[in-house]
Design a protein around this motif. Structure first.
Motif, PDB file in Angstrom:
ATOM      1  N   GLU A   3      -2.647  31.402  68.204  1.00 45.64           N
ATOM      2  CA  GLU A   3      -1.493  30.536  68.403  1.00 45.64           C
ATOM      3  C   GLU A   3      -1.224  29.775  67.116  1.00 45.64           C
ATOM      4  OE1 GLU A   3      -2.350  28.191  71.858  1.00 45.64           O
ATOM      5  OE2 GLU A   3      -1.712  29.763  73.215  1.00 45.64           O
ATOM      6  N   ASP A   5       0.715  27.494  64.256  1.00 42.12           N
ATOM      7  CA  ASP A   5       1.396  26.207  64.397  1.00 42.12           C
ATOM      8  C   ASP A   5       2.876  26.339  64.031  1.00 42.12           C
ATOM      9  OD1 ASP A   5      -1.032  25.010  65.119  1.00 42.12           O
ATOM     10  OD2 ASP A   5      -1.568  24.701  63.019  1.00 42.12           O
ATOM     11  N   LEU A   9       8.065  28.651  68.875  1.00 36.02           N
ATOM     12  CA  LEU A   9       6.997  29.626  69.045  1.00 36.02           C
ATOM     13  C   LEU A   9       7.569  31.043  69.049  1.00 36.02           C
ATOM     14  CD1 LEU A   9       3.893  29.627  69.662  1.00 36.02           C
ATOM     15  CD2 LEU A   9       4.516  29.905  72.059  1.00 36.02           C
ATOM     16  N   ASP A 532       0.531  22.932  74.471  1.00 36.48           N
ATOM     17  CA  ASP A 532       0.458  23.695  73.226  1.00 36.48           C
ATOM     18  C   ASP A 532       1.558  23.277  72.263  1.00 36.48           C
ATOM     19  OD1 ASP A 532      -0.569  25.960  71.563  1.00 36.48           O
ATOM     20  OD2 ASP A 532       1.472  26.685  71.909  1.00 36.48           O
ATOM     21  N   ARG A 536       1.003  21.852  68.469  1.00 38.35           N
ATOM     22  CA  ARG A 536       1.628  22.377  67.266  1.00 38.35           C
ATOM     23  C   ARG A 536       2.429  21.298  66.536  1.00 38.35           C
ATOM     24  NH1 ARG A 536       5.297  25.815  69.199  1.00 38.35           N
ATOM     25  NH2 ARG A 536       4.654  25.800  71.383  1.00 38.35           N
TER      26      ARG A 536
END
Length: 579
Positions: A3, A5, A9, A532, A536
Motif C-alpha cells: 500500500e 503512500d 489510491l 488507510d 497515507r
C-alpha cells in the motif's frame, strides 16, 4: 498487500523490492503524443530536484547514456499505448519502475500525464518544492502500478464572484487539482456581488459590475463590514492563459455565466437588463450575501445581450461545457412587473415563474446549435421546487421538459435532482451541498472560522458516494458522469482561507472520484479504507501539501491564526437522511 503512500489510491500497486537511482544523466524519453506530460514533468522535477532530464539520446543510444566511469544513467520513458487504452481507457496508465528504468504507458495523453503525477508522488514530498533541498539523492521504488479513474468528471468549483481570486491564484488552483488527478475547474464568474469576465462589447460589465463598495464580514446577520471596495476581473488574455495552462495539465475549464437570477451585478452595469417597472431606485452591485430579487427581464433585447456575452465566452473557453447557473431565481419582480406578466402571456407560459424555464431552454438550444453543451444547477429541470432563501420554483412540471438531450445537470440540492435528471436521460454531475460544499464547516467546535452550513468532516467527505442509491445497479447510473466539490466564497476572503476550507477535504474528494470503493475495501470495508487514507495522509500527503504551501486545516484543529473569533456564521441543522 503493498500500500504505497499515494493519494488518490491507484487500482493496484505491487512492490518490486528495490530502488531506481536518478541522477544528472537520467534522461526523459518521450514518445509521440506524450509531449505535454514530458514538458510538465521536466519542468516540475527540474525545479524540485535540479536534475536536467534531457531528452533520450543525450548521452548515447536507447535513451540511456554512459557517465565518466562507464556506468549508465536511468531513463524515464513515456508512451501512449493502445493496449492500455483498451484495458484502462484514455485516462488509464501503467507505471513500471525496475532496474531498467521507469516507464509510463498511458491509454492516451491524459493517462500519461496522470502517470507522471504518480511518479512525482513516489519521489517523496520534496519533489513538490520549487528549488532543490541540499544533500538530496533521488530515487524511485521498484513498483508496478495499474490505474484508471472511476469517473470522467472530477471537478472543483471556485466562486470568484463573491471574493475575487486573482489570475495567479487560479493558476495555482489548476496545479493543485492536477496534483490530485482532478480534471475540471468550474469558474463561477458572475453573481449578484460581482462580474469577473471582461466582455469587450459590453465594457460596463467590468467597469461597473466588477466592483462593490463594501463587503459583509461573516453571515448576512453579522453587523460587521469591510468598508474597502472589493473587485477584480479577468481580461481576455488572462482567460487565454488560464485555459492554456489548464490544457497543459489536462484540466478543462468550465465557465459559469449566471442567468436569469444571480444577475444584480450585470443589472447594475446595464439597468436595461432588469425589470425597471418592478424595482425601486437604481441597482448597485450587491454588497450583501444571499439571493437578490433582481432578475433579468424576459425580453428579446436581454436574450440578444446575453447571446453577445456568450459569443465571447465561446471564443475564450473552447471546452464542450458552458454553465449558465439557472439556480435560485426568485419570481417576485416578474410577479410585480406588468411587462413580465404580459410577456409570459404572450409566450403562452403558465404564469411568470415559467419564464425561468423559457430562459434556460433558449440558451440550451443556442449553445447546442454551436456545438456546446449547457450545464446548469438542478433547478433547470423545472421540477417546481423552490431554491433556498425563498426562491421561487419554475413550475415546469416534468423533469427536464424542453431541455435538449445534451444538457447536463449539476445536482446541488441533494439526490432528487440527480435521480430525476438521470432517469430523464440527462448526464449528471453530483455536487450536493449536504456532502461536498467545502465552504461548510469542518467541525462543530467553536474554533472553526465563520461556521457555515453542515458539519462535514474529512471522514464525511471520504464517505461520499456520487451514485445515488436509487440509481445504483440501473442503466440510469451511467448518467452520473462524475462529481464536483464546490467552494463558495462569501466568507472565504483570500487564498489562505480558501486553502483551509478546501484541504485536506479536497484530497478525500479526489480519492472518491478517482478510486472509489472497490476491491481494496477488505474485511473492514469503509472503516478500513478510511483508516488507510488517514495513514497515507499522515505518512506523506500532508508533507506534500506543506511543500506546495497549502494552508490546510490540521487534523488537530485550526491554528490560532486560522480562527476568526467574533465573526458570525450560519450553522445548519443536519439535513434529512433522504435528501
Amino acid at each position: 498487500m503493498y500500500e504505497p503512500d499515494l493519494v488518490p489510491l491507484p487500482r493496484s500497486a505491487e512492490d518490486g523490492g528495490g530502488r531506481l537511482a536518478l541522477g544528472a544523466r537520467t534522461v526523459l524519453d518521450a514518445g509521440p503524443g506524450t509531449e505535454r506530460a514530458a514538458h510538465w514533468l521536466r519542468t516540475a522535477l527540474a525545479a524540485a530536484t535540479g536534475l536536467p532530464l534531457p531528452p533520450a539520446g543525450a548521452y548515447g543510444e536507447g535513451g540511456r547514456g554512459s557517465d565518466a566511469g562507464g556506468g549508465r544513467g536511468a531513463a524515464v520513458r513515456l508512451r501512449v499505448d493502445e493496449a492500455v487504452a483498451a484495458e484502462l481507457g484514455p485516462e488509464g496508465y501503467r507505471l513500471d519502475v525496475t532496474g531498467d528504468g521507469a516507464e509510463i504507458r498511458g491509454g492516451a495523453a491524459p493517462g500519461v500525464f496522470w502517470g507522471a503525477q504518480t511518479l512525482r508522488q513516489l519521489l517523496g514530498p520534496a519533489a513538490y518544492r520549487r528549488a532543490p533541498l541540499p544533500g538530496r539523492a533521488w530515487s524511485l521504488p521498484y513498483v508496478r502500478v495499474a490505474d484508471a479513474p472511476r469517473f470522467a468528471w472530477r471537478g472543483f468549483m471556485l466562486d470568484t464572484a463573491r471574493h475575487f481570486t486573482p489570475k495567479d491564484g487560479v493558476l495555482r488552483w489548476i496545479d493543485l487539482l492536477a496534483a490530485h488527478k482532478l480534471n475540471v475547474l468550474h469558474l463561477h464568474l458572475t453573481d449578484d456581488q460581482g462580474w469577473r469576465l471582461e466582455i469587450a462589447r459590453f465594457p460596463r460589465l467590468t467597469e461597473v459590475g466588477a466592483w462593490r463598495r463594501r463587503t459583509r464580514l461573516g453571515h448576512r446577520a453579522s453587523p460587521l463590514w469591510d468598508v474597502r471596495p472589493h473587485g477584480g476581473f479577468y481580461t481576455h488574455d488572462d482567460v487565454r492563459e488560464i485555459v492554456a495552462y489548464a490544457a497543459e495539465r489536462h484540466v478543462t475549464v468550465v465557465p459559469e455565466i449566471d442567468l436569469p437570477g444571480h444577475s444584480q451585478a450585470a443589472i447594475a452595469a446595464h439597468p436595461e437588463l432588469g425589470n425597471a417597472d418592478a424595482r425601486e431606485g437604481a441597482p448597485e452591485v450587491w454588497d450583501d450575501w444571499g439571493v437578490s430579487t433582481d432578475v433579468l427581464a424576459p425580453t428579446e433585447a436581454v436574450l440578444r445581450f446575453y447571446e453577445g456575452v456568450f459569443e465571447e465566452v465561446l471564443e475564450l473557453f473552447p471546452g464542450e461545457f458552458v454553465h449558465i447557473g439557472g439556480d435560485e431565481c426568485p419570481g417576485d419582480q416578474w410577479r410585480r412587473s406588468p411587462a413580465a406578466r404580459a410577456r409570459a402571456a404572450e409566450l403562452g407560459l403558465d404564469g411568470v415563474d415559467a419564464l425561468h424555464g423559457w430562459f434556460v431552454r433558449h440558451f440550451d438550444r443556442w449553445l447546442a446549435e454551436r456545438g456546446r453543451r449547457l450545464v446548469g444547477w438542478d433547478e433547470i429541470l423545472g421540477d417546481g421546487a423552490g431554491g433556498t432563501d425563498g426562491a421561487a420554483g419554475t413550475g415546469a412540471g416534468v423533469a427536464g421538459a424542453g431541455l435538449g438531450s445534451g444538457a447536463v445537470v449539476s445536482s446541488w440540492r441533494g439526490r432528487a435532482g440527480a435521480v430525476a435528471a438521470a432517469r430523464a436521460g440527462h448526464d449528471v454531475v453530483m455536487c450536493p451541498e449536504q456532502e461536498v460544499y467545502l465552504d461548510h464547516r469542518q467541525d462543530g467546535g467553536e474554533d472553526e472560522p465563520v461556521p457555515i452550513g453542515y458539519v462535514r468532516t474529512l471522514r464525511d467527505v471520504y464517505g461520499f458516494d456520487p451514485v445515488p442509491p436509487e440509481l445504483a445497479g440501473t442503466a440510469a447510473a451511467e448518467r452520473v458522469v462524475g462529481a464536483q466539490a464546490n467552494l463558495w466564497t462569501e466568507v472565504v476572503e483570500d487564498q489562505r482561507r480558501a486553502d483551509y476550507q478546501a484541504f485536506p477535504r479536497l484530497a478525500a474528494f479526489a480519492e472518491v472520484v478517482w478510486s472509489g470503493p472497490g476491491a481494496r475495501d477488505g474485511e473492514d470495508g469503509f472503516e478500513g479504507r478510511f483508516r488507510d487514507f488517514e495513514r497515507r495522509m499522515t505518512a506523506a500527503h500532508y508533507a506534500r501539501l506543506d511543500a506546495l504551501g497549502v494552508a490546510y486545516r490540521p487534523p488537530s484543529g485550526p491554528y490560532p491564526w486560522q480562527r476568526r473569533p467574533g465573526i458570525a456564521g450560519r450553522p445548519f441543522e443536519e439535513p434529512p437522511k433522504d435528501s
